[in-house]
Design a protein around this motif. Sequence first.
Motif, PDB file in Angstrom:
ATOM      1  N   ASP A 415      19.603  72.125  94.142  1.00 33.23           N
ATOM      2  CA  ASP A 415      18.774  73.261  94.558  1.00 33.23           C
ATOM      3  C   ASP A 415      18.197  73.992  93.345  1.00 33.23           C
ATOM      4  O   ASP A 415      18.501  73.666  92.192  1.00 33.23           O
ATOM      5  N   ARG A 416      17.365  74.976  93.609  1.00 36.60           N
ATOM      6  CA  ARG A 416      16.664  75.688  92.537  1.00 36.60           C
ATOM      7  C   ARG A 416      17.606  76.509  91.668  1.00 36.60           C
ATOM      8  O   ARG A 416      17.257  76.896  90.557  1.00 36.60           O
ATOM      9  N   HIS A 417      18.821  76.781  92.177  1.00 40.25           N
ATOM     10  CA  HIS A 417      19.808  77.527  91.390  1.00 40.25           C
ATOM     11  C   HIS A 417      20.555  76.612  90.417  1.00 40.25           C
ATOM     12  O   HIS A 417      21.229  77.106  89.511  1.00 40.25           O
ATOM     13  N   GLY A 418      20.459  75.293  90.626  1.00 41.39           N
ATOM     14  CA  GLY A 418      21.165  74.350  89.777  1.00 41.39           C
ATOM     15  C   GLY A 418      22.406  73.755  90.401  1.00 41.39           C
ATOM     16  O   GLY A 418      23.075  72.916  89.792  1.00 41.39           O
ATOM     17  N   ASN A 419      22.765  74.171  91.621  1.00 43.97           N
ATOM     18  CA  ASN A 419      23.905  73.567  92.311  1.00 43.97           C
ATOM     19  C   ASN A 419      23.585  72.121  92.676  1.00 43.97           C
ATOM     20  O   ASN A 419      22.440  71.795  93.013  1.00 43.97           O
ATOM     21  N   MET A 420      24.591  71.255  92.644  1.00 43.66           N
ATOM     22  CA  MET A 420      24.381  69.835  92.913  1.00 43.66           C
ATOM     23  C   MET A 420      25.531  69.281  93.759  1.00 43.66           C
ATOM     24  O   MET A 420      26.680  69.701  93.609  1.00 43.66           O
ATOM     25  N   VAL A 421      25.204  68.300  94.610  1.00 44.08           N
ATOM     26  CA  VAL A 421      26.196  67.678  95.481  1.00 44.08           C
ATOM     27  C   VAL A 421      25.966  66.173  95.513  1.00 44.08           C
ATOM     28  O   VAL A 421      24.819  65.713  95.597  1.00 44.08           O
ATOM     29  N   SER A 422      27.052  65.417  95.459  1.00 39.31           N
ATOM     30  CA  SER A 422      27.038  63.978  95.715  1.00 39.31           C
ATOM     31  C   SER A 422      28.139  63.695  96.733  1.00 39.31           C
ATOM     32  O   SER A 422      29.316  63.960  96.451  1.00 39.31           O
ATOM     33  N   ALA A 423      27.780  63.189  97.910  1.00 45.69           N
ATOM     34  CA  ALA A 423      28.756  62.988  98.983  1.00 45.69           C
ATOM     35  C   ALA A 423      28.566  61.618  99.615  1.00 45.69           C
ATOM     36  O   ALA A 423      27.431  61.162  99.806  1.00 45.69           O
ATOM     37  N   THR A 424      29.682  60.983  99.954  1.00 49.35           N
ATOM     38  CA  THR A 424      29.658  59.637 100.531  1.00 49.35           C
ATOM     39  C   THR A 424      30.453  59.599 101.828  1.00 49.35           C
ATOM     40  O   THR A 424      31.619  59.192 101.858  1.00 49.35           O
ATOM     41  N   PRO A 425      29.847  60.059 102.939  1.00 47.50           N
ATOM     42  CA  PRO A 425      30.551  60.007 104.221  1.00 47.50           C
ATOM     43  C   PRO A 425      30.603  58.599 104.776  1.00 47.50           C
ATOM     44  O   PRO A 425      29.679  57.804 104.601  1.00 47.50           O
ATOM     45  N   SER A 426      31.693  58.283 105.471  1.00 51.45           N
ATOM     46  CA  SER A 426      31.860  56.944 106.026  1.00 51.45           C
ATOM     47  C   SER A 426      32.934  56.977 107.095  1.00 51.45           C
ATOM     48  O   SER A 426      33.562  57.995 107.353  1.00 51.45           O
ATOM     49  N   GLY A 427      33.193  55.807 107.685  1.00 52.48           N
ATOM     50  CA  GLY A 427      34.261  55.667 108.662  1.00 52.48           C
ATOM     51  C   GLY A 427      33.905  56.233 110.018  1.00 52.48           C
ATOM     52  O   GLY A 427      32.919  56.944 110.182  1.00 52.48           O
ATOM     53  N   GLY A 578      15.852  69.182  82.169  1.00 56.88           N
ATOM     54  CA  GLY A 578      15.107  70.266  81.556  1.00 56.88           C
ATOM     55  C   GLY A 578      14.683  71.290  82.601  1.00 56.88           C
ATOM     56  O   GLY A 578      15.492  71.765  83.394  1.00 56.88           O
ATOM     57  N   ALA A 579      13.395  71.582  82.646  1.00 60.53           N
ATOM     58  CA  ALA A 579      12.891  72.568  83.607  1.00 60.53           C
ATOM     59  C   ALA A 579      12.677  71.973  84.988  1.00 60.53           C
ATOM     60  O   ALA A 579      12.383  72.703  85.939  1.00 60.53           O
ATOM     61  N   PHE A 580      12.831  70.651  85.107  1.00 59.41           N
ATOM     62  CA  PHE A 580      12.490  69.982  86.347  1.00 59.41           C
ATOM     63  C   PHE A 580      13.731  69.501  87.109  1.00 59.41           C
ATOM     64  O   PHE A 580      14.789  69.233  86.527  1.00 59.41           O
ATOM     65  N   LEU A 581      13.551  69.367  88.412  1.00 60.69           N
ATOM     66  CA  LEU A 581      14.499  68.676  89.284  1.00 60.69           C
ATOM     67  C   LEU A 581      13.858  67.350  89.676  1.00 60.69           C
ATOM     68  O   LEU A 581      12.643  67.279  89.881  1.00 60.69           O
ATOM     69  N   LYS A 582      14.680  66.303  89.804  1.00 66.93           N
ATOM     70  CA  LYS A 582      14.138  64.980  90.094  1.00 66.93           C
ATOM     71  C   LYS A 582      14.967  64.307  91.185  1.00 66.93           C
ATOM     72  O   LYS A 582      16.125  64.659  91.424  1.00 66.93           O
ATOM     73  N   ALA A 583      14.357  63.307  91.842  1.00 64.60           N
ATOM     74  CA  ALA A 583      15.070  62.596  92.900  1.00 64.60           C
ATOM     75  C   ALA A 583      14.454  61.225  93.109  1.00 64.60           C
ATOM     76  O   ALA A 583      13.267  61.001  92.831  1.00 64.60           O
ATOM     77  N   ALA A 584      15.279  60.312  93.632  1.00 64.12           N
ATOM     78  CA  ALA A 584      14.822  58.967  93.975  1.00 64.12           C
ATOM     79  C   ALA A 584      15.761  58.399  95.020  1.00 64.12           C
ATOM     80  O   ALA A 584      16.918  58.822  95.134  1.00 64.12           O
ATOM     81  N   ALA A 585      15.263  57.410  95.778  1.00 63.74           N
ATOM     82  CA  ALA A 585      16.080  56.809  96.828  1.00 63.74           C
ATOM     83  C   ALA A 585      15.755  55.329  96.963  1.00 63.74           C
ATOM     84  O   ALA A 585      14.709  54.848  96.504  1.00 63.74           O
ATOM     85  N   ASN A 586      16.634  54.636  97.633  1.00 63.66           N
ATOM     86  CA  ASN A 586      16.595  53.190  97.744  1.00 63.66           C
ATOM     87  C   ASN A 586      15.559  52.702  98.759  1.00 63.66           C
ATOM     88  O   ASN A 586      15.542  53.168  99.892  1.00 63.66           O
TER      89      ASN A 586
END
Length: 597
Positions: A415-427, A578-586
């Motif tokens: 998010d714009r505040h800099g918080n980050m999450v990586s989560a892997t739900p399954s089952g 840096g000043a940017f946020l970035k993203a990519a997906a499969n």
Amino acid sequence: MFTTRPELTGDFGMVASTHWLASATGMGVLERGGNAFDAAVAAGFVLQVAEPHLNGPGGEVPILLWSEAEQQVSVVSGQGVAPAAATIERFAELGLDVVPGTGLLAATVPGAFGGWMLMLERWGTWSLADVLAPAIHYAEHGVPALERISATIASVEGLFTNDWPTSAATWLPDGHVPAPGSQLANPVLAATYRRLVAEAEAASSTREGQLEAARKAWYEGFVAEAIAEFSAKTAWRDSSGEVHGGLLTGDDLAGWSASVEEPVTFDYRGHTVAKTGPWGQGPVFLQQLALLDGFDLDAMGHLSADYIHTVTEAAKLAFADREAWYGDTDVPMSDLLSAAYNAERRRLVGPEASFELRPGAPGGRQPRLPDFPAPGTASNAPGLSGARRPQGVGEPTVERNGIVKGDTCHVDVVDRHGNMVSATPSGGWLQSSPTIPELGFCLGTRAQMFWLQEGLPASLRPGTRPRTTLSPSFALRDGKPWLAFGTPGGDQQDQWSLNFFLSVVHGKPNLQEAIDAPMFHSEHFPSSFFPRGSRPGVLHVEDRVDPGVLAELRRRGHEVEAQDSWTLGRLSAVARDGAFLKAAANPRGAQGYAVGR
């Protein structure tokens, strides 16, 4: 370098996941003032509805997160534990030497709900009603059925019709397999979540009080009561070929709660990678880095024969240690990651492919491996082959020989505040266990990852977590939060994620280029899934890799099985750069998307 889509760049927020509806949901939360934790939770519940063959409410979720306020990485363990009655002796009485891959016997406490709620309460800002609203909408009105959902249900149609009628009632609307693209709803699940919200709001007027009330309803109230009754009073055919009831009780659910833990970390070329503890396979990523730190991957060149051979042989050594040492117990991680230990292990990487499983002796401790089923056999499942089929984009949802499996989802948020999450739900896959008719979902089968042998780190013990394959990833660069990433794929998660990370660190492509690059993985070590078979020396490589490289790998002894061009890996990632946020997906599978601005 060719890419299927651009790397997204902005400064407001980014969400990437394995399904476009979840990514759009998470971005909608950010647009309406929610933070990364709110967005991840809302997206996670939508994944349960949009990808029910890959995860569900009865499953689990490990989470890695960066809190900008706390300036640290934390692990949320939403992995439930084995029931009090789940002992090796109990399974022996049933004539089982491997935990079945389907049915009630393989259930652990469903930890996903507790994990999501803990993150929402501690770091989020939104209410229970707000984060559940998108999932309730899609469960009530339906989602477009993915082709893979239809194929999965078609594969188990006979099982549902003949043995699991409650699942047939849920997933065979009007008695038919839903067609790809048709509207697939789950009104019973919608009603379950609506009741949770109603009970929570009746119990308290505060956000925190409502979240606590929802947890209580899930683990002690009406959800727990339905789970316990279904487990105790019904019996269903599972992958052992026999009919069994369950072991999970109300006391098991009431006695469990999600937890916050410190990550295990390793420093590599100016980057600090954080993973879950060795109750999951996460540290095997770090062990691979520790081994590869002594090789000049830059000089080898990305995806050269030397590069693929070296990375693969290091993976074999690290995963051998996973088999010998990992579990929900005291694991010698400091020794496993030490420079001296890895210098010794590194010498085992020779010019030819190894066909042995060679765990080490950290701190002088002698390793002990489980009694694996021999390659090509299936332990207590007569007539089923233990040799695993090609994995495609992840753990196969259903194998044609009758072994029912599931895959996994993933979501990343910044998010714009800099918080980050990586989560892997399954089952809690729709095909893993019979649907509980009052709730609209089924239990998980993660207990299949325990060993029914005494004295191993991953031996079945009541109240412990199975050594899960679920493995979200987080990395800092030069001490600053940088990258949240991950992938579905069972045992392949910490190979595909590693390949992506190495590509970004050594080759310097952008996130999308690294995700799009040809992928490879080894199937050398034993599977974490029933029936626990292995394929020593087998190497899967997408056929976009140079044919000369494949020929050289075969010359070195690898049993190379070239896979279709876009079939291995399902990575997504978000970054602070840096000043940017970035993203990519499969792009593989045509359903993962990143969104942001």
